[in-house]
Design an enzyme around this catalytic site. Structure first.
Site, PDB file in Angstrom:
ATOM      1  N   HIS A   1      -6.498  -0.626   8.267  1.00  0.00           N
ATOM      2  CA  HIS A   1      -5.514   0.259   8.880  1.00  0.00           C
ATOM      3  C   HIS A   1      -5.633   1.671   8.294  1.00  0.00           C
ATOM      4  CE1 HIS A   1      -3.975  -3.895   8.633  1.00  0.00           C
ATOM      5  NE2 HIS A   1      -3.627  -3.685   9.889  1.00  0.00           N
TER       6      HIS A   1
ATOM      7  N   ASP B   1      -9.814  -0.025   4.235  1.00  0.00           N
ATOM      8  CA  ASP B   1      -8.627  -0.651   4.818  1.00  0.00           C
ATOM      9  C   ASP B   1      -8.910  -0.984   6.281  1.00  0.00           C
ATOM     10  OD1 ASP B   1      -5.936  -1.297   5.541  1.00  0.00           O
ATOM     11  OD2 ASP B   1      -5.132   0.269   4.233  1.00  0.00           O
TER      12      ASP B   1
ATOM     13  N   GLU C   1      -2.056  -5.262  -1.618  1.00  0.00           N
ATOM     14  CA  GLU C   1      -1.733  -6.134  -0.497  1.00  0.00           C
ATOM     15  C   GLU C   1      -2.219  -7.584  -0.654  1.00  0.00           C
ATOM     16  OE1 GLU C   1       0.395  -5.440   1.763  1.00  0.00           O
ATOM     17  OE2 GLU C   1       0.480  -3.248   1.942  1.00  0.00           O
TER      18      GLU C   1
ATOM     19  N   HIS D   1       0.804  -1.225   0.000  1.00  0.00           N
ATOM     20  CA  HIS D   1       0.000   0.000   0.000  1.00  0.00           C
ATOM     21  C   HIS D   1       0.834   1.270   0.000  1.00  0.00           C
ATOM     22  CE1 HIS D   1      -4.444   1.113   1.095  1.00  0.00           C
ATOM     23  NE2 HIS D   1      -4.024   1.695  -0.017  1.00  0.00           N
TER      24      HIS D   1
ATOM     25  N   HIS E   1       4.366   1.404   3.999  1.00  0.00           N
ATOM     26  CA  HIS E   1       2.988   1.094   3.608  1.00  0.00           C
ATOM     27  C   HIS E   1       1.995   1.507   4.697  1.00  0.00           C
ATOM     28  CE1 HIS E   1       2.365  -3.245   5.439  1.00  0.00           C
ATOM     29  NE2 HIS E   1       2.988  -2.453   6.273  1.00  0.00           N
TER      30      HIS E   1
ATOM     31  N   ASP F   1      -7.430  -1.738   0.169  1.00  0.00           N
ATOM     32  CA  ASP F   1      -6.524  -2.755   0.698  1.00  0.00           C
ATOM     33  C   ASP F   1      -7.330  -4.021   0.924  1.00  0.00           C
ATOM     34  OD1 ASP F   1      -4.899  -4.379   2.420  1.00  0.00           O
ATOM     35  OD2 ASP F   1      -3.795  -2.596   3.062  1.00  0.00           O
TER      36      ASP F   1
END
Length: 350
Positions: free
Chosen positions: A149, A147, A298, A124, A164, A253
């Site tokens: 995250h 995502d 990812e 990412h 990333h 992601d």
């Protein structure tokens, strides 16, 4: 969920901006697929094989069944520097910076040629170049980041140093004074305002990232928010917050999905999006008619515990991409005629 905010409609004069807007508003006439087999934004090998895995899962064949001319530009070729010493505790800064500069130019060229562009990662960190290249052509874009995250650490807050997990911090104007000058990144400057960003699916946010999100008033939806509100309401608020007839950059992601659906990824987190929630997000983004660039990142074939795990992850990626470009769960692409017929049918039912 963070506080709801509205930003002023961007109004800029001048021939150059008019030309850029014409390019950005001519969406969905053709689709370009661009592979970015790159892994140095993190330390686990294998994610550089993500583009091949997604293609092997039938991406090109699936997209060929949609209504758009399709151009597969193959994979970019990245150079890995033999000597790339860590800066602070950030590994491979020059290699990551160089790769993103190359990707930025490729995405900018594809968008400038009028293509809705699909970037296949890779890790990412590649979003730095993908979104920056998009912004060269479409400076008024908005960013939807799906995502587990937040990827908004800075080198000063990141526990791992991996780039990333810092991608968004490079983009945001509000963090310009908090970002050290990393070697390899002198080619770019921050270009995105925090109000032009929405996160969906968060469930593993570092303490430093949480402080940044709150301090900047970023609109975000955790998995708890999705459970509480429902994915339909989440998307309604997302569009209410962002959309002013401007291009969308979707950075997706695969670890946003629950690991039961997408296990072959570097940082899986339990309790992710269901299949239906993930596809609803991309269907609704397609329905705006404003998707301009999409990242799918990812997918890591080396981390699948079995062939089935790799296949299910790559297949999930194909489904997410295809639905963002108009494939419906009824089995075909959304066209103007089919949408009109559906609306008419719903009116009759009412």
């Amino acid at each position: 969920m963070s506080s709801f905010m509205r930003g002023p409609l961007l109004r800029t004069q001048g021939l150059l901006r008019t030309q850029l807007n014409n390019t950005c508003q001519s969406r969905a006439h053709s689709v370009a697929v661009l592979g970015a087999p790159f892994s140095k934004g993190q330390k686990r090998r294998g994610v550089e094989h993500g583009p091949k895995a997604i293609r092997d899962a039938g991406l090109i064949e699936r997209l060929s069944n949609l209504d758009y001319p399709l151009h597969d530009f193959g994979d970019l070729s990245f150079q890995y520097l033999e000597k790339d010493e860590p800066y602070m505790h950030v590994p491979f800064p020059r290699t990551v910076g160089r790769a993103n500069k190359l990707l930025s130019g490729a995405v900018s060229n594809a968008v400038g040629a009028g293509h809705t562009t699909i970037m296949l990662g890779g890790d990412h960190s590649l979003a730095i170049g993908s979104v920056e290249g998009h912004a060269r052509q479409c400076p008024d874009l908005c960013l939807i980041w799906v995502d587990a995250h937040a990827d908004i650490n800075t080198p000063l807050t990141s526990p791992s140093g991996n780039l990333h997990g810092q991608s968004v911090a490079f983009m945001l104007k509000e963090l310009q004074n908090k970002m050290p000058e990393l070697p390899g990144f002198s080619w770019m400057k921050p270009f995105l305002s925090a109000k032009d960003l929405v996160y969906i699916g968060l469930r593993d946010v570092d303490p430093g990232e949480y402080d940044i999100l709150k301090d900047l008033g970023v609109q975000y939806f955790t998995m708890r928010d999705i459970d509480r509100l429902g994915i339909q309401r989440v998307m309604e608020v997302t569009f209410d917050h962002l959309l002013k007839q401007r291009p969308i950059h979707l950075s997706f992601d695969i670890d946003a999905m629950d690991p039961s659906l997408a296990p072959a990824t570097g940082t899986p987190v339990n309790g992710g999006l269901t299949y239906r929630e993930g596809i609803w997000i991309t269907e609704e983004i397609h329905n705006t008619g404003l998707l301009s660039v999409m990242d799918l990142v990812e997918v890591n074939p080396a981390l699948g515990v079995s062939r089935e795990a790799v296949a299910s992850t790559a297949s999930m990626a194909v489904d997410v991409i295809a639905s963002s470009l108009g494939q419906t769960r009824e089995g075909g692409p959304i066209t103007q005629e089919s949408q009109t017929l559906k609306d008419d049918t719903e009116q009759l039912r009412l």
